[in-house]
Scaffold this motif. Structure first.
Motif, PDB file in Angstrom:
ATOM      1  N   THR A   1       0.858  -1.187   0.000  1.00 18.59           N
ATOM      2  CA  THR A   1       0.000   0.000   0.000  1.00 18.59           C
ATOM      3  C   THR A   1       0.892   1.235   0.000  1.00 18.59           C
ATOM      4  OG1 THR A   1      -0.116   0.306   2.412  1.00 18.59           O
ATOM      5  CG2 THR A   1      -1.717  -1.223   1.417  1.00 18.59           C
ATOM      6  N   LEU A   2       0.324   2.362  -0.364  1.00 14.30           N
ATOM      7  CA  LEU A   2       1.095   3.603  -0.331  1.00 14.30           C
ATOM      8  C   LEU A   2       1.445   3.973   1.110  1.00 14.30           C
ATOM      9  CD1 LEU A   2       2.274   5.584  -2.316  1.00 14.30           C
ATOM     10  CD2 LEU A   2       0.174   6.942  -2.160  1.00 14.30           C
ATOM     11  N   LYS A   3       0.597   3.597   2.033  1.00 14.18           N
ATOM     12  CA  LYS A   3       0.906   3.848   3.445  1.00 14.18           C
ATOM     13  C   LYS A   3       2.151   3.065   3.866  1.00 14.18           C
ATOM     14  CE  LYS A   3      -2.445   4.599   6.279  1.00 14.18           C
ATOM     15  NZ  LYS A   3      -3.606   4.457   7.218  1.00 14.18           N
ATOM     16  N   ASP A   4       2.282   1.821   3.371  1.00 15.51           N
ATOM     17  CA  ASP A   4       3.508   1.053   3.633  1.00 15.51           C
ATOM     18  C   ASP A   4       4.730   1.799   3.130  1.00 15.51           C
ATOM     19  OD1 ASP A   4       2.006  -1.045   4.663  1.00 15.51           O
ATOM     20  OD2 ASP A   4       2.086  -2.236   2.820  1.00 15.51           O
ATOM     21  N   VAL A   5       4.610   2.382   1.950  1.00 15.58           N
ATOM     22  CA  VAL A   5       5.734   3.110   1.340  1.00 15.58           C
ATOM     23  C   VAL A   5       6.156   4.280   2.227  1.00 15.58           C
ATOM     24  CG1 VAL A   5       6.457   4.501  -0.644  1.00 15.58           C
ATOM     25  CG2 VAL A   5       5.043   2.460  -1.002  1.00 15.58           C
ATOM     26  N   PHE A   6       5.179   5.070   2.663  1.00 15.35           N
ATOM     27  CA  PHE A   6       5.513   6.269   3.420  1.00 15.35           C
ATOM     28  C   PHE A   6       5.821   5.978   4.889  1.00 15.35           C
ATOM     29  CE2 PHE A   6       2.926   8.498  -0.019  1.00 15.35           C
ATOM     30  CZ  PHE A   6       4.076   8.852  -0.724  1.00 15.35           C
ATOM     31  N   ASN A   7       5.654   4.726   5.310  1.00 11.38           N
ATOM     32  CA  ASN A   7       6.030   4.318   6.664  1.00 11.38           C
ATOM     33  C   ASN A   7       7.402   3.642   6.706  1.00 11.38           C
ATOM     34  OD1 ASN A   7       3.782   5.308   8.002  1.00 11.38           O
ATOM     35  ND2 ASN A   7       2.621   3.405   7.819  1.00 11.38           N
ATOM     36  N   MET A   8       8.085   3.566   5.573  1.00 14.13           N
ATOM     37  CA  MET A   8       9.413   2.952   5.563  1.00 14.13           C
ATOM     38  C   MET A   8      10.383   3.728   6.446  1.00 14.13           C
ATOM     39  SD  MET A   8      10.322   1.686   1.666  1.00 14.13           S
ATOM     40  CE  MET A   8      10.080   3.307   0.926  1.00 14.13           C
ATOM     41  N   PRO A   9      11.334   3.039   7.083  1.00 17.47           N
ATOM     42  CA  PRO A   9      12.378   3.770   7.832  1.00 17.47           C
ATOM     43  C   PRO A   9      13.250   4.570   6.875  1.00 17.47           C
ATOM     44  CG  PRO A   9      12.889   1.427   7.710  1.00 17.47           C
ATOM     45  CD  PRO A   9      11.495   1.581   7.178  1.00 17.47           C
ATOM     46  N   LYS A  10      13.825   5.629   7.388  1.00 11.96           N
ATOM     47  CA  LYS A  10      14.622   6.544   6.578  1.00 11.96           C
ATOM     48  C   LYS A  10      15.742   5.820   5.830  1.00 11.96           C
ATOM     49  CE  LYS A  10      17.104  10.980   6.968  1.00 11.96           C
ATOM     50  NZ  LYS A  10      18.462  10.561   6.537  1.00 11.96           N
ATOM     51  N   ALA A  11      16.352   4.833   6.477  1.00 14.91           N
ATOM     52  CA  ALA A  11      17.462   4.114   5.846  1.00 14.91           C
ATOM     53  C   ALA A  11      17.016   3.411   4.574  1.00 14.91           C
ATOM     54  CB  ALA A  11      18.054   3.099   6.826  1.00 14.91           C
TER      55      ALA A  11
END
Length: 275
Positions: A135-145
């Motif tokens: 989901t797009l929410k998964d994408v934007f919840n990724m850790p910065k690294a």
């Protein structure tokens, strides 16, 4: 009268072609295509089986894209509805998006806009390609690294239809429909965003009503194209690459196509249709 034997042989060749391209072209098994959520529509093989047979004139003697520079609308009329691969060099170098679009531009917009993620549940497709982001929410919840593809992190690449009215209105302040496209052309009401590292898109056809244009905003991208199976005997596969500021135009309904991104580079593109 339809020759059923001939049609069965044609269908078999098409399915073998898809399997071969999926495995050898992008290192990807057909079983994965069938099981990966949001990668390709579930009726992809039905579409391919029922697709009209192509007239191979669209690809005969084509071994590289047509390169255009400083093109005007009047000059582009000659190419406007061609099925040949085209690159218009430095066509979008003036877009604000070239300097200002980042992963975090979209993250902020979606996190700050009410109902932003729900728009993807109502006809705006999310494509996870070969990544583990569903989901797009998964994408934007990724850790910065992982967002920044630091050493040891799994590469990722996704795309989605940007159809939330408020978000669409805001991002369109950073880019515009290419000025050289026909003035009387029809355009969809939304655009697609693709971004990420290394993976790119698997070999496929698009089942869309119009021709496609894609603006390369960030990074380089290599396109691999191949004719439909009934034209293999007279047409060729080939690769080409685009750079930031370029626009790719391709009849993705007739050319099988896949994309890859150089290792370590972040690619971001805006894509839409015209017809």
């Amino acid at each position: 009268m339809v020759n059923l034997g001939k049609e069965k042989r044609r269908l078999k060749r098409r399915l073998q072609y898809i399997q071969r391209e999926a495995i050898s072209g992008v290192g990807f098994a057909v079983e994965n295509i069938l099981s990966a959520r949001c990668l390709l529509p579930s009726n992809y093989f039905v579409w391919e089986a029922t697709r009209p047979v192509a007239n191979c004139n669209y690809c005969v003697n084509i071994t590289k894209p047509t390169i255009l520079r400083n093109i005007t609308r009047k000059s582009f009329n000659y190419y406007a509805y061609s099925s040949k691969p085209i690159i218009v060099k430095e066509a979008i170098s003036h877009w604000r998006a070239i300097k200002e679009f980042t992963f975090y531009t979209f993250k902020r917009l979606y996190e700050q806009t009410v109902g932003s993620y729900e728009s993807l549940d109502y006809g705006c497709q999310f494509l996870n390609f070969k990544s583990d982001l569903f989901t797009l929410k998964d994408v934007f919840n990724m850790p910065k690294a992982r967002v920044e593809n630091e050493p040891g992190q799994e590469p990722w690449y996704v795309g989605w239809g940007n159809c939330h009215p408020e978000i669409l209105s805001k991002v369109r302040q950073y880019y515009s429909i290419p000025e050289f496209l026909p003035e009387d052309a029809e355009f969809p009401e939304t655009e697609n965003i693709f971004f990420g590292y290394e993976i790119g898109a698997v070999m496929h056809l698009d089942y869309i009503p119009r021709l496609m244009w894609q603006g390369q905003v960030k990074g380089n991208k290599t396109w691999s194209v191949a004719p439909v199976p009934e034209c293999e005997h007279v047409c060729h596969k080939f690769d080409y690459y685009v750079e930031p500021g370029d626009i790719v135009l391709l009849d993705t309904r007739l050319w099988y196509h896949a994309t890859t991104i150089p290792k370590g580079q972040f690619s971001l593109t805006v894509q839409s249709e015209y017809g």
